[in-house]
Structure formats: C-alpha cells, structure tokens
Design a protein around this motif. Structure first.
Motif, PDB file in Angstrom:
ATOM      1  N   ALA A  81       0.829  -1.209   0.000  1.00 40.91           N
ATOM      2  CA  ALA A  81       0.000   0.000   0.000  1.00 40.91           C
ATOM      3  C   ALA A  81       0.864   1.260   0.000  1.00 40.91           C
ATOM      4  CB  ALA A  81      -0.945  -0.003   1.199  1.00 40.91           C
ATOM      5  N   ALA A  82       1.930   1.267   0.786  1.00 44.83           N
ATOM      6  CA  ALA A  82       2.821   2.429   0.834  1.00 44.83           C
ATOM      7  C   ALA A  82       3.485   2.665  -0.520  1.00 44.83           C
ATOM      8  CB  ALA A  82       3.872   2.241   1.924  1.00 44.83           C
ATOM      9  N   LEU A  84       2.337   1.807  -3.457  1.00 50.86           N
ATOM     10  CA  LEU A  84       1.325   2.272  -4.405  1.00 50.86           C
ATOM     11  C   LEU A  84       0.956   3.734  -4.156  1.00 50.86           C
ATOM     12  CD1 LEU A  84      -0.812  -0.960  -4.405  1.00 50.86           C
ATOM     13  CD2 LEU A  84       0.427  -0.017  -6.378  1.00 50.86           C
ATOM     14  N   ARG A  85       0.808   4.112  -2.893  1.00 51.91           N
ATOM     15  CA  ARG A  85       0.506   5.513  -2.572  1.00 51.91           C
ATOM     16  C   ARG A  85       1.670   6.420  -2.962  1.00 51.91           C
ATOM     17  NH1 ARG A  85      -1.683   3.075   1.969  1.00 51.91           N
ATOM     18  NH2 ARG A  85       0.121   3.687   3.187  1.00 51.91           N
ATOM     19  N   ALA A  86       2.899   5.962  -2.749  1.00 52.52           N
ATOM     20  CA  ALA A  86       4.080   6.750  -3.121  1.00 52.52           C
ATOM     21  C   ALA A  86       4.130   6.969  -4.632  1.00 52.52           C
ATOM     22  CB  ALA A  86       5.355   6.072  -2.639  1.00 52.52           C
ATOM     23  N   GLY A  88       1.554   7.522  -6.347  1.00 43.98           N
ATOM     24  CA  GLY A  88       0.458   8.425  -6.683  1.00 43.98           C
ATOM     25  C   GLY A  88      -0.912   7.790  -6.790  1.00 43.98           C
ATOM     26  N   PHE A  89      -1.043   6.524  -6.447  1.00 42.33           N
ATOM     27  CA  PHE A  89      -2.341   5.848  -6.536  1.00 42.33           C
ATOM     28  C   PHE A  89      -3.161   6.061  -5.271  1.00 42.33           C
ATOM     29  CE2 PHE A  89       0.340   3.254  -9.376  1.00 42.33           C
ATOM     30  CZ  PHE A  89      -0.429   3.335 -10.521  1.00 42.33           C
ATOM     31  N   THR A  90      -4.458   6.006  -5.427  1.00 46.50           N
ATOM     32  CA  THR A  90      -5.380   5.989  -4.299  1.00 46.50           C
ATOM     33  C   THR A  90      -5.698   4.529  -4.014  1.00 46.50           C
ATOM     34  OG1 THR A  90      -6.334   8.100  -4.950  1.00 46.50           O
ATOM     35  CG2 THR A  90      -7.644   6.717  -3.458  1.00 46.50           C
ATOM     36  N   THR A  91      -5.585   4.118  -2.743  1.00 44.08           N
ATOM     37  CA  THR A  91      -5.808   2.718  -2.390  1.00 44.08           C
ATOM     38  C   THR A  91      -6.860   2.596  -1.301  1.00 44.08           C
ATOM     39  OG1 THR A  91      -4.098   2.686  -0.680  1.00 44.08           O
ATOM     40  CG2 THR A  91      -3.405   2.139  -2.923  1.00 44.08           C
ATOM     41  N   GLN A  92      -7.492   1.457  -1.259  1.00 49.01           N
ATOM     42  CA  GLN A  92      -8.424   1.077  -0.195  1.00 49.01           C
ATOM     43  C   GLN A  92      -8.100  -0.354   0.199  1.00 49.01           C
ATOM     44  OE1 GLN A  92     -12.432   1.388  -1.680  1.00 49.01           O
ATOM     45  NE2 GLN A  92     -12.431   3.616  -1.620  1.00 49.01           N
ATOM     46  N   THR A  93      -8.041  -0.606   1.500  1.00 49.52           N
ATOM     47  CA  THR A  93      -7.818  -1.970   1.966  1.00 49.52           C
ATOM     48  C   THR A  93      -9.158  -2.685   2.018  1.00 49.52           C
ATOM     49  OG1 THR A  93      -5.936  -1.249   3.271  1.00 49.52           O
ATOM     50  CG2 THR A  93      -6.907  -3.372   3.849  1.00 49.52           C
ATOM     51  N   VAL A 100      -6.719  -0.719  -5.828  1.00 52.85           N
ATOM     52  CA  VAL A 100      -6.107   0.474  -6.409  1.00 52.85           C
ATOM     53  C   VAL A 100      -7.167   1.097  -7.323  1.00 52.85           C
ATOM     54  CG1 VAL A 100      -4.223   1.384  -7.800  1.00 52.85           C
ATOM     55  CG2 VAL A 100      -3.849  -0.639  -6.358  1.00 52.85           C
TER      56      VAL A 100
END
Length: 106
Positions: A81-82, A84-86, A88-93, A100
């Motif tokens: 998750a980190a 993917l966020r780094a 630039g993606f928005t993520t949800q668990t 993503v």
C-alpha cells in the motif's frame, strides 16, 4: 477490458516492480494483480510456509506459523500500500487485498 483498465493494470504493475515487488497476475504465490470492477486488486500469497520459515529465520515450532504468517501478511500489505501511494495511486484496503482506484476524471 478497455484501454483505461489495461493502462491502470500496467501502471500498477510498473509501480510495484519499481518498488522491488514482482507482480504476477491472477492468484497464486507472491504478489498478484486481479482486475476489479472498480480498479485493480493487489494481493499477496506467501511461498510454501516451511520454505518461507527456513529462508527467513530458521526452524520454528509448527504452532508459530499462523501467528507469524499473519504478521508477515500484514507487513507485506502495508509495504504494498505504501509503495502504491508513493507512486500516486489511491488505495483502499479490502480484507486481505488492496484495491487500487483509477484516477478521477479530469
């Protein structure tokens, strides 16, 4: 699959590779990507448990496997998750996976 879905899947795969992960597709061992109606689902399944234990820290009692696997799964999920966020993606668990999401329309 339309072009936007393919682009998102490719972009997620590229971001994970750049972060040091080796994403495959479908289920199975290692990091895997699966198309989802809302984006791309990213999951992780460890290699054979005995092999994983031997490679990471030597022999363990059989009762320790479940607890350690849960911790390893959680840590891997946080790292995915980190990364993917780094990128630039928005993520949800969602359960044991990371969803993503595509970027909002411009």
């Amino acid at each position: 699959m339309d072009d936007h879905e393919t682009e998102l899947l490719d972009a997620v795969r590229t971001a994970l590779r750049e972060a040091g992960f080796d994403p495959g597709s479908g289920g199975g061992e290692g990091v895997h990507l699966v198309r989802h109606v809302r984006g791309v689902m990213v999951g992780w399944m460890p290699e054979e448990i005995d092999e994983l234990h031997a490679r990471t820290s030597g022999p363990h009692p059989p009762s320790a496997g479940g607890t350690e696997l849960a911790g390893l799964h959680h840590a891997t999920g946080l790292a995915l998750a980190a990364a993917l966020r780094a990128a630039g993606f928005t993520t949800q668990t969602q359960d044991d996976h990371i969803l993503v999401l595509p970027p909002p329309p411009a």
